[in-house]
Design a protein around this motif. Structure first.
Motif, PDB file in Angstrom:
ATOM      1  N   ALA A  35       0.834  -1.208   0.000  1.00 20.33           N
ATOM      2  CA  ALA A  35       0.000   0.000   0.000  1.00 20.33           C
ATOM      3  C   ALA A  35       0.868   1.257   0.000  1.00 20.33           C
ATOM      4  CB  ALA A  35      -0.920   0.007   1.213  1.00 20.33           C
ATOM      5  N   ILE A  36       0.454   2.240  -0.774  1.00 22.92           N
ATOM      6  CA  ILE A  36       1.102   3.554  -0.766  1.00 22.92           C
ATOM      7  C   ILE A  36       0.008   4.615  -0.670  1.00 22.92           C
ATOM      8  CG2 ILE A  36       3.069   2.718  -2.109  1.00 22.92           C
ATOM      9  CD1 ILE A  36       1.925   4.184  -4.536  1.00 22.92           C
ATOM     10  N   PRO A  37       0.334   5.816  -0.201  1.00 22.99           N
ATOM     11  CA  PRO A  37      -0.685   6.875  -0.110  1.00 22.99           C
ATOM     12  C   PRO A  37      -1.240   7.235  -1.482  1.00 22.99           C
ATOM     13  CG  PRO A  37       1.238   7.428   1.204  1.00 22.99           C
ATOM     14  CD  PRO A  37       1.626   6.250   0.356  1.00 22.99           C
ATOM     15  N   ASN A  38      -2.493   7.665  -1.513  1.00 26.04           N
ATOM     16  CA  ASN A  38      -3.124   7.961  -2.799  1.00 26.04           C
ATOM     17  C   ASN A  38      -3.134   9.435  -3.168  1.00 26.04           C
ATOM     18  OD1 ASN A  38      -5.073   8.990  -1.114  1.00 26.04           O
ATOM     19  ND2 ASN A  38      -6.745   7.686  -1.822  1.00 26.04           N
TER      20      ASN A  38
ATOM     21  N   GLU B 205       2.096   9.676  -3.254  1.00 30.06           N
ATOM     22  CA  GLU B 205       2.074   8.524  -4.157  1.00 30.06           C
ATOM     23  C   GLU B 205       3.374   8.479  -4.954  1.00 30.06           C
ATOM     24  OE1 GLU B 205      -0.324   6.944  -8.151  1.00 30.06           O
ATOM     25  OE2 GLU B 205      -1.349   8.259  -6.726  1.00 30.06           O
TER      26      GLU B 205
ATOM     27  N   THR C  34      -3.187   1.843  -3.927  1.00 25.27           N
ATOM     28  CA  THR C  34      -3.197   3.175  -3.317  1.00 25.27           C
ATOM     29  C   THR C  34      -4.386   3.306  -2.367  1.00 25.27           C
ATOM     30  OG1 THR C  34      -4.456   4.098  -5.166  1.00 25.27           O
ATOM     31  CG2 THR C  34      -2.060   4.231  -5.296  1.00 25.27           C
TER      32      THR C  34
ATOM     33  N   ALA D  87      -3.742   8.266   2.842  1.00 19.67           N
ATOM     34  CA  ALA D  87      -2.516   8.255   3.647  1.00 19.67           C
ATOM     35  C   ALA D  87      -2.776   7.839   5.088  1.00 19.67           C
ATOM     36  CB  ALA D  87      -1.861   9.629   3.606  1.00 19.67           C
TER      37      ALA D  87
ATOM     38  N   THR E 273      -2.901   3.808   5.529  1.00 12.31           N
ATOM     39  CA  THR E 273      -1.816   2.887   5.188  1.00 12.31           C
ATOM     40  C   THR E 273      -1.368   2.071   6.397  1.00 12.31           C
ATOM     41  OG1 THR E 273      -0.219   4.683   5.484  1.00 12.31           O
ATOM     42  CG2 THR E 273      -0.969   4.230   3.232  1.00 12.31           C
TER      43      THR E 273
ATOM     44  N   ALA F 208       3.714  -1.406   3.594  1.00 14.83           N
ATOM     45  CA  ALA F 208       3.027  -0.142   3.341  1.00 14.83           C
ATOM     46  C   ALA F 208       3.971   1.034   3.539  1.00 14.83           C
ATOM     47  CB  ALA F 208       1.820   0.008   4.268  1.00 14.83           C
TER      48      ALA F 208
ATOM     49  N   VAL G 117       4.213   4.503   4.966  1.00 18.01           N
ATOM     50  CA  VAL G 117       3.446   5.195   6.005  1.00 18.01           C
ATOM     51  C   VAL G 117       4.154   6.498   6.358  1.00 18.01           C
ATOM     52  CG1 VAL G 117       2.369   5.040   8.271  1.00 18.01           C
ATOM     53  CG2 VAL G 117       2.735   2.948   6.926  1.00 18.01           C
TER      54      VAL G 117
END
Length: 315
Positions: A155-158, A163, A200, A203, A206, A218, A220
């Motif tokens: 997972a990464i922030p969108n 991102e 994504t 944030a 995550t 992830a 974070v």
């Protein structure tokens, strides 16, 4: 020779006059007492004897102890009452500042601010630097990026900027390859090859995605990692906050353009670097690299990054 009868003495009015004066004094005292008793507490005086000023600052980590030290020093040294307004969603503090709901905010780096200005056609400006935080990739199961299983969910922030930065961290770890080596504006569409499945999410989600087991690793952001009590031992890769490429990622105090010369705001930005604040801050953020860049340099960097953001958006 007879004398006319004596006329009666005129009544003495001194006692009546003193009574009236006393009544007036009593009424005046009562009025003063009522006024003082109903006075709004917001007119309290500052340490310098003048009327205290209240400044609202939007943050994303209000619960951390260094803010307590900061607000106490703002009151004792500057005579300013700081009201912290916490946000869990990164998309909210800039519009709140622009619309006058906040006086300042302190949650973002230059890259994020410049992209916001370019996207929203706004002109918020940095007035003081704080620190550069590394952006880590956490895993609760793998000890290194190489240990992540094939097609593991990551997972990464969108939000656009985190991102892109997250993707650069994944590329650094050898997990993805980005078109043309990637940029500060890369998206998942720029992934040319990948050893993992990149997803994504917001944030602020995550860390929970990682802790729930729905992803194997992830990206974070610092404040969310601290709130989730993620350990540095769970970091399997992170970018370098001391590298030249990290310059746009210095976190800042932001103000409306009309307020960039406000002395109180500038003093509050400088107060963040007080040794008492720094001592507490570094206890919770030992990996942060503190920056004390002049406001003019921060603003020049913002102009540069904002031009890059507009170019990336085709403006």
């Amino acid at each position: 020779m007879s004398t006319a009868p004596a006329l009666p003495d005129k009544p003495k009015r001194r006692g009546l006059l003193y009574g009236l004066i006393a009544a007036v004094v009593v009424i005046a005292v009562v009025i003063v007492a009522i006024v003082l008793g109903t006075r709004d507490d917001s007119t309290s005086t500052s340490a310098s004897g003048g009327e205290a000023r209240t400044v609202k600052i939007g943050v994303a980590d209000k619960s951390l102890p260094y803010w307590t030290t900061y607000t106490e020093l703002a009151e004792s040294k500057l005579g300013v009452t700081v009201e912290l307004v916490n946000f869990s969603d990164y998309t909210l503090p800039n519009p709140a500042l622009s619309q006058g709901e906040l006086d300042l905010n302190q949650f973002q780096h230059i890259q994020y601010l410049a992209n916001y200005n370019a996207t929203a056609d706004d002109d918020l400006q940095p007035i003081g630097a704080t620190a550069v935080y590394p952006l880590p990739l956490y895993s609760l199961t793998a000890k290194s990026a190489a240990e992540l299983p094939a097609d593991a969910q990551v997972a990464i922030p969108n939000d656009a900027i985190n991102e892109a930065r997250g993707l650069l961290v994944l590329q650094q770890a050898g997990l993805v390859t980005l078109k043309d080596g990637g940029t500060a504006f890369s998206t998942t569409n720029d992934i040319e090859s990948s050893k993992v499945k990149v997803t994504t999410v917001a944030a602020d989600q995550t860390a929970s995605a990682l802790q729930s087991g729905s992803v194997a690793a992830a990206i974070v952001n610092n404040n969310y990692a601290t709130a989730a009590k993620l350990s540095d031992e769970n970091i399997i890769v992170k970018d370098d906050p001391t590298a030249a490429a990290a310059a746009p990622y210095v976190n800042i105090f932001a103000a409306r353009k009309a307020d960039v010369d406000d002395e109180t705001y500038l003093d509050l930005a400088a107060l963040w670097h007080d040794p008492a604040v720094q001592e507490v801050f570094l206890q919770d953020n030992p990996s942060a690299v503190v920056q004390d860049t002049p406001a003019a340099d921060l603003q020049a960097e913002t102009v540069k990054v904002e031009a890059d953001a507009k170019a990336a958006q085709g403006k």
